[in-house]
Design a protein around this motif. Structure first.
Motif, PDB file in Angstrom:
ATOM      1  N   SER A  18      26.318  33.966  46.267  1.00 35.76           N
ATOM      2  CA  SER A  18      26.333  35.433  46.276  1.00 35.76           C
ATOM      3  C   SER A  18      27.346  36.000  45.276  1.00 35.76           C
ATOM      4  CB  SER A  18      26.633  35.932  47.694  1.00 35.76           C
ATOM      5  OG  SER A  18      27.844  35.378  48.136  1.00 35.76           O
ATOM      6  N   LEU A  19      27.196  37.297  45.049  1.00 36.39           N
ATOM      7  CA  LEU A  19      28.043  37.981  44.069  1.00 36.39           C
ATOM      8  C   LEU A  19      29.436  38.222  44.623  1.00 36.39           C
ATOM      9  CD1 LEU A  19      25.614  40.774  42.835  1.00 36.39           C
ATOM     10  CD2 LEU A  19      26.494  38.910  41.428  1.00 36.39           C
ATOM     11  N   GLU A  20      30.415  38.177  43.739  1.00 35.76           N
ATOM     12  CA  GLU A  20      31.777  38.539  44.123  1.00 35.76           C
ATOM     13  C   GLU A  20      32.458  39.156  42.897  1.00 35.76           C
ATOM     14  OE1 GLU A  20      34.049  39.814  45.808  1.00 35.76           O
ATOM     15  OE2 GLU A  20      34.107  38.275  47.376  1.00 35.76           O
ATOM     16  N   ARG A  21      33.466  39.978  43.174  1.00 31.02           N
ATOM     17  CA  ARG A  21      34.227  40.604  42.099  1.00 31.02           C
ATOM     18  C   ARG A  21      35.011  39.538  41.336  1.00 31.02           C
ATOM     19  NH1 ARG A  21      35.613  45.791  42.601  1.00 31.02           N
ATOM     20  NH2 ARG A  21      35.469  45.671  44.848  1.00 31.02           N
ATOM     21  N   ASP A  78      26.163  34.301  31.878  1.00 30.43           N
ATOM     22  CA  ASP A  78      26.112  35.412  32.820  1.00 30.43           C
ATOM     23  C   ASP A  78      27.522  35.753  33.300  1.00 30.43           C
ATOM     24  OD1 ASP A  78      23.767  36.639  33.284  1.00 30.43           O
ATOM     25  OD2 ASP A  78      23.543  35.896  35.330  1.00 30.43           O
ATOM     26  N   ASP A  79      28.298  34.710  33.511  1.00 31.93           N
ATOM     27  CA  ASP A  79      29.708  34.855  33.855  1.00 31.93           C
ATOM     28  C   ASP A  79      30.382  33.552  33.458  1.00 31.93           C
ATOM     29  OD1 ASP A  79      29.597  33.025  36.267  1.00 31.93           O
ATOM     30  OD2 ASP A  79      28.305  34.624  37.035  1.00 31.93           O
ATOM     31  N   ARG A  81      28.745  45.883  31.040  1.00 32.81           N
ATOM     32  CA  ARG A  81      27.973  45.102  32.005  1.00 32.81           C
ATOM     33  C   ARG A  81      28.759  44.961  33.308  1.00 32.81           C
ATOM     34  NH1 ARG A  81      26.337  39.453  32.686  1.00 32.81           N
ATOM     35  NH2 ARG A  81      28.299  38.921  31.690  1.00 32.81           N
ATOM     36  N   SER A  82      28.084  45.092  34.436  1.00 32.85           N
ATOM     37  CA  SER A  82      28.779  44.827  35.694  1.00 32.85           C
ATOM     38  C   SER A  82      28.432  43.439  36.221  1.00 32.85           C
ATOM     39  CB  SER A  82      28.538  45.913  36.729  1.00 32.85           C
ATOM     40  OG  SER A  82      27.255  45.849  37.240  1.00 32.85           O
ATOM     41  N   TYR A  83      27.183  43.013  36.118  1.00 39.90           N
ATOM     42  CA  TYR A  83      26.814  41.624  36.398  1.00 39.90           C
ATOM     43  C   TYR A  83      25.377  41.434  35.951  1.00 39.90           C
ATOM     44  CZ  TYR A  83      24.123  43.247  40.459  1.00 39.90           C
ATOM     45  OH  TYR A  83      23.222  43.876  41.267  1.00 39.90           O
ATOM     46  N   THR A 126      33.589  43.830  37.522  1.00 40.55           N
ATOM     47  CA  THR A 126      32.596  42.925  36.948  1.00 40.55           C
ATOM     48  C   THR A 126      32.419  41.818  37.977  1.00 40.55           C
ATOM     49  OG1 THR A 126      33.425  43.407  34.746  1.00 40.55           O
ATOM     50  CG2 THR A 126      32.104  41.423  34.981  1.00 40.55           C
ATOM     51  N   TYR A 127      31.194  41.375  38.163  1.00 42.45           N
ATOM     52  CA  TYR A 127      30.890  40.483  39.277  1.00 42.45           C
ATOM     53  C   TYR A 127      30.316  39.162  38.765  1.00 42.45           C
ATOM     54  CZ  TYR A 127      31.849  44.708  41.732  1.00 42.45           C
ATOM     55  OH  TYR A 127      32.501  45.814  42.195  1.00 42.45           O
ATOM     56  N   GLN A 179      29.186  33.299  42.959  1.00 46.01           N
ATOM     57  CA  GLN A 179      30.086  32.254  43.440  1.00 46.01           C
ATOM     58  C   GLN A 179      29.343  30.925  43.518  1.00 46.01           C
ATOM     59  OE1 GLN A 179      32.744  34.105  46.778  1.00 46.01           O
ATOM     60  NE2 GLN A 179      30.704  34.936  47.017  1.00 46.01           N
TER      61      GLN A 179
END
Lengths: 321, 329
Positions: free
Chosen positions: A84-87, A67-68, B88-90, A93-94, A97
């Protein structure tokens, strides 16, 4: 000279959105975990096929399941949740954390199944990848266990080292350590180095991939890291690193194709960068790559970028090391 | 309403109803015409205006029923842009990231008709909603301009034209969002310069929404951004940005995010109210505006509504407390 890629490949294209649909169906409870896993495998096969077809010498598995950069580890490890999401740095793109809730532990097998799958699918050389310990530790939003950034980074390093041992046992001969935090926060280089030493003790050759920020202030320090390769992004920021490559002792993975801009580089531009590097280091110590993961680009442009990279390297003399 | 304190508002977007989502998909596949889609967008906009009135929000938005992405919407209407393929952004969220392919220009107004329509439906003020030049640049690929500053200033010029048209159409609040402003803290001067171009001729109250990033890296410099009100995500950050105001006092109006928008569950009224109380330690009740952390477009209609309900109830709770304190025993 060899060509390689770093990080994640686009997971879908405008034409091929099977994975996107499968994830939606999984969210709605219409597709079970096995069904989703089959689609993830199929998408991984697609990415590997494209990288091989483009003629990249040393590929990865495209990180389709990631996912990241932090997600596979934050999901699998004990003592760690996804918050939570962060840049993600200066990208639109997020990422989620990580939240540290207790001592981090792992069985070291987080990536083994995926590596073995990719090994069966890939033609030619395949490398693995992990998140850099400093990158992971600096992107944590809450930590109720470790008392300092150093403690946290070293604990993450121990867990990553276990993952690298697992990959090594599964046959990995080169592991990318994606560590943008090192160039984003050069002030933490001593912590990063201590962490990388723990990774190196796992006994698998490492490629330390820095990107997004200039590596200029760290070149001398990087030369002393116990790693086989150093990845340097020469496109994201103003940098004079090309003129200083002689300072490094390792193979340089030069990020010459901008993976964050759609403008496709001309062959002349890329050949110019390669020739500038070859004035300072011998061809057998130079690998060429996109600056970072191609997932920052739409799929059609990512393919064009791979073509530009491969044809520029061929134009230089077509030598394959 | 004028003497009301703690005016409530929202950041701009709301969840789209199922019928509109289906219509947008059908339109994208060429199976539904533009005028049919527009009719449904107007219907959904009117529903959201009514919902906001029912929820008793003070400063309304049109809900952006006609927008997908906050940059792509403008990119599709400006000369010089083309839309790239999906990026994709997330998680599983993708968008068509715009490409600045040649010099930008605005052939005609982009949001003014929607502003007129939504303002015609209510007596409460509706904000004009724009994306700021720095964010337009940062969330696009720049193939056309030599430097990022050149591109930001060119974009500022087209955003200025749109903002002035919104003001001429009667907008009392104009929000120019810069969520990317801290993407590269070393470029904050560019963002400030570009915003100066946009707001130079505006008398309307100007607002800028900033979220998801290292706000500390641009504070207190960001106080030089030429707008009247900054609109910040706070709940998602455990209100830690407020501590920055201890050292360098906050000098603008503060729209304070008191509910996280990226969760299905909403905070309780009491938890949200505590967020307002925290904000009041730094900004007076006349200059503090409670709202959800960010746009609600990733939430369903029901979730969007629930988050707004909590914001309004928490605000009413704190207003009562303030009134009690003000009344001599």
């Amino acid at each position: 000279m060899k060509t390689t890629v770093i990080g994640a490949y686009p997971k879908i294209s405008d034409e091929q959105q099977d994975l996107r649909r499968a994830l939606h169906r999984h969210d709605r409870g219409e597709l079970d975990a096995n069904g989703l896993s089959a689609v993830l495998d199929e998408s991984t096969r697609w990415a590997i096929g494209e990288l091989n077809w483009a003629g990249i010498d040393v590929i990865n598995d495209g990180q389709i399941r990631w996912d990241d950069l932090l997600a596979p580890f934050a999901r699998a490890w004990n003592g760690c949740d996804r918050g939570s999401l962060e840049r993600f740095y200066d990208n639109n793109t997020y990422f989620r954390q990580p939240v540290i809730t207790g001592p981090i532990t792992t069985d070291g097998k987080t990536l083994v199944r995926d590596f073995e799958f990719a090994r069966r699918e890939a033609r030619g050389e395949l490398k693995a990848a992990v998140c850099g310990p400093l990158t992971f530790a600096t992107l944590v939003s809450e930590d109720s266990h470790y008392r300092s950034l150093e403690d946290r980074t070293l604990a993450v390093a121990d867990a990553i080292a276990a993952e690298i041992r697992g990959l090594g046992a599964a046959g990995a001969t080169l592991v990318d350590v994606e560590e943008p935090a090192l160039v984003a926060h050069p002030e933490h280089f001593a912590i990063a180095r201590a962490a990388i030493e723990r990774l190196a003790a796992a006994g698998v050759p490492l490629a330390l991939q820095t990107y997004f920020f200039p590596a200029d202030p760290l070149l001398d320090a990087l030369a002393a890291f116990p790693i086989a390769q150093v990845g340097i992004d020469v496109r994201s920021r103003d940098t004079h690193v090309l003129e200083k490559l002689t300072r490094l002792r390792q193979t340089v993975v030069l990020g010459i194709v901008d993976a964050r801009n759609t403008r496709v580089e001309t062959e002349r531009e890329l050949v110019g960068l390669i020739e500038a590097a070859l004035k300072r280091i011998p061809a057998e110590y130079l690998w060429l790559a996109p600056t970072t993961g191609l997932e920052y680009l739409p799929h059609d442009v990512a393919v064009e970028k791979l073509k530009a990279l491969v044809s520029a390297v061929h134009a230089i003399g077509g030598v394959k090391a | 309403m004028n003497d009301q304190v703690l005016l409530t508002t929202t950041v701009g977007s709301f969840g789209k109803p199922d019928y509109l989502q289906k219509a947008r998909n059908a339109n994208a596949r060429g199976k539904l015409g533009e005028s049919e889609l527009t009719e449904l967008e107007r219907k959904a906009t009117e529903e959201w205006i009514r919902r906001q009135e029912r929820l008793d929000l003070d400063i309304l938005v049109d809900g952006e029923m006609y927008r997908g992405d906050m940059v792509a919407y403008f990119a599709e209407r400006l000369d010089g842009f083309r839309l790239g393929g999906l990026v994709r952004s997330y998680g599983n969220r993708y968008y068509h990231k715009p490409i600045i392919a040649s010099k930008v220009a605005r052939p005609k107004p982009m949001t003014v008709d929607w502003f007129r329509f939504s303002q015609s439906l209510t007596d409460r003020p509706v904000k004009g909603m724009l994306t700021g030049p720095y964010t337009m640049l940062d969330w696009s690929y720049n193939e056309a301009y030599k430097t990022r500053r050149d591109a930001a200033l060119a974009l500022a010029e087209v955003v200025r034209q749109e903002a002035e048209d919104l003001q001429a159409a009667g907008a009392r609040y104009i929000q120019i969002d810069e969520p990317a402003i801290h993407a590269r803290p070393e470029e904050i001067e560019i963002a400030i310069e570009a915003m100066g171009v946009v707001t130079q001729n505006l008398d309307a109250k100007t607002v800028s929404h900033i979220c998801y990033g290292d706000f500390a890296a641009i504070y207190p410099k960001v106080l030089e951004l030429p707008v009247d009100q900054l609109d910040l995500a706070m709940a998602n950050y455990g209100y830690r940005w407020l501590e920055l105001f201890d050292k360098d006092p906050f000098t603008k109006e503060l729209a304070i995010g008191i509910v996280d928008v990226h969760t299905h569950e909403t905070e309780t009224v009491e938890v949200a109210a505590e967020g307002i109380r925290k904000g009041l330690r730094y900004v007076s009740k006349e200059r503090l505006l409670p709202h959800p952390d960010c746009g609600l477009k990733t939430r369903s209609v029901e979730e969007s509504e629930e988050k707004c309900r909590v914001v309004v109830e928490a605000t009413k709770l704190v207003r009562k407390e303030l009134a009690r304190q003000a009344t001599p025993a």
